[in-house]
Design a protein around this motif. Structure first.
Motif: not given
Length: 62
Positions: A1-6, A8-9
């Protein structure tokens, strides 16, 4: 999930940088896009996704 948010950022950073650095280019690109056929835009999008996936594969490993 952190990779997805990164991811998107990073997308927002690059998108914002494009609008901040070259707003005239973005406006002219938006004016030209309707002239392209949907199939051409779709193929361009698929190629861009492929390049992105290949880049992530190279960076992250197999």
């Amino acid at each position: 999930m952190n990779d997805l948010l990164a991811g998107l950022a990073f997308f927002f950073i690059i998108e914002g940088l494009l609008y901040a650095a070259a707003p005239g280019f973005v406006k002219s690109l938006a004016a030209v896009l309707p002239e392209f056929a949907e199939s051409q835009l779709r193929i361009g999008g698929i190629i861009a996704m492929g390049i992105g996936v290949f880049g992530i594969w190279l960076i992250r490993g197999f």
